[in-house]
Design a protein around this motif. Structure first.
Motif, PDB file in Angstrom:
ATOM      1  N   LEU A  10     -18.640 -15.121  -9.965  1.00  0.00           N
ATOM      2  CA  LEU A  10     -19.760 -14.577  -9.201  1.00  0.00           C
ATOM      3  C   LEU A  10     -20.967 -14.533 -10.121  1.00  0.00           C
ATOM      4  O   LEU A  10     -20.910 -13.935 -11.194  1.00  0.00           O
ATOM      5  N   ASP A  12     -16.938 -21.036  -6.667  1.00  0.00           N
ATOM      6  CA  ASP A  12     -17.788 -19.999  -7.259  1.00  0.00           C
ATOM      7  C   ASP A  12     -18.812 -19.538  -6.236  1.00  0.00           C
ATOM      8  O   ASP A  12     -19.151 -20.274  -5.302  1.00  0.00           O
ATOM      9  N   THR A  26     -11.817 -12.683  -0.679  1.00  0.00           N
ATOM     10  CA  THR A  26     -12.030 -13.850  -1.535  1.00  0.00           C
ATOM     11  C   THR A  26     -11.560 -15.165  -0.904  1.00  0.00           C
ATOM     12  O   THR A  26     -11.973 -16.231  -1.347  1.00  0.00           O
TER      13      THR A  26
END
Length: 93
Positions: A3, A78, A71
């Motif tokens: 992140l 990314d 997620t």
């Protein structure tokens, strides 16, 4: 998966959401909207403490994160958060 919060995006969060050191900014999956990551879903943003962090980045004492349960949205990619000055909003890529 990483992140990344670009400096101009950090400034936007401080200005628009009044985020300060010691606080948390969550990126969460919501239905609808436009996304290059997952069709039919997009990311939302909220100031709230985490339950189970999946990925995170701490910048100047502010922790930006996604919960582990969200997620999947990144599809092992990314996440970069930037600021678009012509639209005066943050963008995800």
């Amino acid at each position: 998966m990483t992140l990344t919060i670009e400096p101009t995006a950090l400034d936007w969060f401080r200005s628009e959401m009044s985020v300060q050191k010691g606080e948390f900014v969550r990126f969460f999956v919501r239905m609808g909207g436009c996304s290059t990551a997952q069709t039919g879903f997009s990311l939302g943003v909220a100031k709230e403490a985490p339950k189970e962090i999946g990925i995170s980045a701490t910048i100047d004492g502010i922790t930006f994160y996604m919960e582990k349960e969200d997620t999947w949205y990144l599809n092992e990619q990314d996440l970069r958060v930037s600021y678009n000055s012509s639209r005066d909003e943050i963008e995800f890529s």
